[in-house]
Design a protein around this motif. Structure first.
Motif, PDB file in Angstrom:
ATOM      1  N   GLY A  60      49.779 -53.980  -2.082  1.00 35.40           N
ATOM      2  CA  GLY A  60      50.569 -52.820  -2.855  1.00 35.40           C
ATOM      3  C   GLY A  60      49.448 -51.863  -3.601  1.00 35.40           C
ATOM      4  O   GLY A  60      49.850 -51.475  -4.441  1.00 35.40           O
ATOM      5  N   VAL A  61      48.369 -51.703  -2.955  1.00 40.21           N
ATOM      6  CA  VAL A  61      47.236 -50.893  -3.394  1.00 40.21           C
ATOM      7  C   VAL A  61      47.075 -49.781  -2.195  1.00 40.21           C
ATOM      8  O   VAL A  61      47.160 -50.125  -1.007  1.00 40.21           O
ATOM      9  CB  VAL A  61      45.987 -51.664  -3.970  1.00 40.21           C
ATOM     10  CG1 VAL A  61      46.311 -52.568  -4.950  1.00 40.21           C
ATOM     11  CG2 VAL A  61      45.295 -52.508  -2.708  1.00 40.21           C
ATOM     12  N   SER A  62      46.352 -48.978  -2.850  1.00 42.10           N
ATOM     13  CA  SER A  62      45.970 -47.791  -1.502  1.00 42.10           C
ATOM     14  C   SER A  62      44.880 -48.096  -0.702  1.00 42.10           C
ATOM     15  O   SER A  62      43.950 -48.800  -1.061  1.00 42.10           O
ATOM     16  CB  SER A  62      45.716 -46.174  -2.046  1.00 42.10           C
ATOM     17  OG  SER A  62      44.465 -46.540  -3.133  1.00 42.10           O
ATOM     18  N   ASN A  63      44.804 -47.622   0.540  1.00 45.19           N
ATOM     19  CA  ASN A  63      43.472 -48.133   1.226  1.00 45.19           C
ATOM     20  C   ASN A  63      42.408 -47.485   0.741  1.00 45.19           C
ATOM     21  O   ASN A  63      41.474 -48.576   0.577  1.00 45.19           O
ATOM     22  CB  ASN A  63      43.968 -47.447   2.484  1.00 45.19           C
ATOM     23  CG  ASN A  63      43.182 -48.052   3.984  1.00 45.19           C
ATOM     24  OD1 ASN A  63      42.856 -49.312   3.831  1.00 45.19           O
ATOM     25  ND2 ASN A  63      42.676 -47.302   4.701  1.00 45.19           N
ATOM     26  N   PRO A  64      42.355 -46.429   0.327  1.00 43.57           N
ATOM     27  CA  PRO A  64      40.991 -45.886  -0.292  1.00 43.57           C
ATOM     28  C   PRO A  64      40.666 -46.667  -1.672  1.00 43.57           C
ATOM     29  O   PRO A  64      39.326 -47.002  -1.800  1.00 43.57           O
ATOM     30  CB  PRO A  64      41.252 -44.586  -0.703  1.00 43.57           C
ATOM     31  CG  PRO A  64      42.354 -44.171   0.183  1.00 43.57           C
ATOM     32  CD  PRO A  64      43.138 -45.198   0.393  1.00 43.57           C
ATOM     33  N   TYR A  65      41.475 -47.126  -2.375  1.00 45.64           N
ATOM     34  CA  TYR A  65      41.175 -47.903  -3.690  1.00 45.64           C
ATOM     35  C   TYR A  65      40.505 -49.329  -3.271  1.00 45.64           C
ATOM     36  O   TYR A  65      39.495 -49.895  -3.631  1.00 45.64           O
ATOM     37  CB  TYR A  65      42.490 -48.116  -4.494  1.00 45.64           C
ATOM     38  CG  TYR A  65      42.300 -48.875  -5.789  1.00 45.64           C
ATOM     39  CD1 TYR A  65      41.432 -48.500  -6.674  1.00 45.64           C
ATOM     40  CD2 TYR A  65      42.827 -50.321  -6.112  1.00 45.64           C
ATOM     41  CE1 TYR A  65      40.995 -49.221  -7.742  1.00 45.64           C
ATOM     42  CE2 TYR A  65      42.699 -51.015  -7.057  1.00 45.64           C
ATOM     43  CZ  TYR A  65      41.843 -50.496  -7.923  1.00 45.64           C
ATOM     44  OH  TYR A  65      41.483 -51.281  -9.174  1.00 45.64           O
ATOM     45  N   LEU A  66      41.231 -49.774  -2.045  1.00 42.01           N
ATOM     46  CA  LEU A  66      40.847 -51.109  -1.580  1.00 42.01           C
ATOM     47  C   LEU A  66      39.367 -51.047  -1.090  1.00 42.01           C
ATOM     48  O   LEU A  66      38.278 -51.983  -1.413  1.00 42.01           O
ATOM     49  CB  LEU A  66      41.855 -51.516  -0.594  1.00 42.01           C
ATOM     50  CG  LEU A  66      41.237 -53.030  -0.045  1.00 42.01           C
ATOM     51  CD1 LEU A  66      41.104 -54.156  -1.088  1.00 42.01           C
ATOM     52  CD2 LEU A  66      42.364 -53.600   1.124  1.00 42.01           C
ATOM     53  N   SER A  67      39.169 -49.891  -0.300  1.00 41.70           N
ATOM     54  CA  SER A  67      37.853 -49.807   0.194  1.00 41.70           C
ATOM     55  C   SER A  67      36.864 -49.651  -0.987  1.00 41.70           C
ATOM     56  O   SER A  67      35.676 -50.071  -0.679  1.00 41.70           O
ATOM     57  CB  SER A  67      37.932 -48.426   1.018  1.00 41.70           C
ATOM     58  OG  SER A  67      36.837 -47.869   1.543  1.00 41.70           O
ATOM     59  N   GLN A  68      37.233 -48.912  -2.021  1.00 44.66           N
ATOM     60  CA  GLN A  68      36.385 -48.771  -3.239  1.00 44.66           C
ATOM     61  C   GLN A  68      36.008 -50.027  -3.700  1.00 44.66           C
ATOM     62  O   GLN A  68      34.900 -50.380  -4.149  1.00 44.66           O
ATOM     63  CB  GLN A  68      36.794 -48.064  -4.155  1.00 44.66           C
ATOM     64  CG  GLN A  68      36.574 -46.433  -3.755  1.00 44.66           C
ATOM     65  CD  GLN A  68      37.234 -45.486  -4.623  1.00 44.66           C
ATOM     66  OE1 GLN A  68      38.142 -45.985  -5.633  1.00 44.66           O
ATOM     67  NE2 GLN A  68      37.294 -44.207  -4.236  1.00 44.66           N
TER      68      GLN A  68
END
Length: 169
Positions: A60-68
């Protein structure tokens, strides 16, 4: 300018330098923790053969946030870690320890069984382990007193002995 004011200026510079050094150290520790948890999450994700996009959706998180997070640019909150743990199907406690939110606890058959049980939620596992730990701490704190009591000779007051066995004084 007097020598006294020069010395106080140097003292102020030294103390501000020490404060800057302490804040730099704190920033490095936080950065290191974020990088460590990010690398750990990436390794778990790759081992589970889950894409970053799939894990982001499951957590339930954004792909860019998980990448960071994985690159160590962001340190996730405990809530986000719990969501990621659920997406990876690992214990949230493992991620909390890795992120530095919890202390590493010794392994035990009880702890391992609770963590492996799939019929209860992560929150229920956490509560059970907290109760178990509190019982262990309580027993550890009372154990020396109990051992000392058992080692001491037991004396029975005369009033508690049957009439024929009372001691003459």
């Amino acid at each position: 300018m007097s020598a006294k004011s020069t010395n106080s200026d140097e003292g102020e510079r030294e103390s501000s330098g020490a404060a800057a050094g302490a804040s730099d150290l704190a920033a490095r520790v936080v950065s290191s923790a974020a990088h460590d948890i990010g690398g750990f999450i990436r390794a778990q994700r790759e081992a589970a053969q889950v894409s970053m996009r799939q894990l982001a959706q499951l957590a339930g998180v954004s792909n860019p946030y998980l990448s960071q997070i994985e690159r160590g640019l962001r340190k996730p909150s405990a809530d986000v870690l719990a969501q990621i743990a659920k997406g990876l199907r690992v214990s949230s406690e493992v991620l909390y320890v890795q992120a530095g939110y919890l202390e590493q606890r010794p392994h035990s058959p009880i702890r391992d069984a609770v963590l492996a049980d799939t019929s209860i939620s992560e929150r229920q596992k956490q509560v059970l382990l907290e109760i178990y730990d509190s019982f262990c701490r309580e027993n550890d704190s009372t154990r020396p007193a109990a051992v000392a009591q058992s080692a001491a000779p037991t004396t029975i007051p005369d009033s508690d002995l049957p009439e024929g066995e009372q001691h003459d004084r």
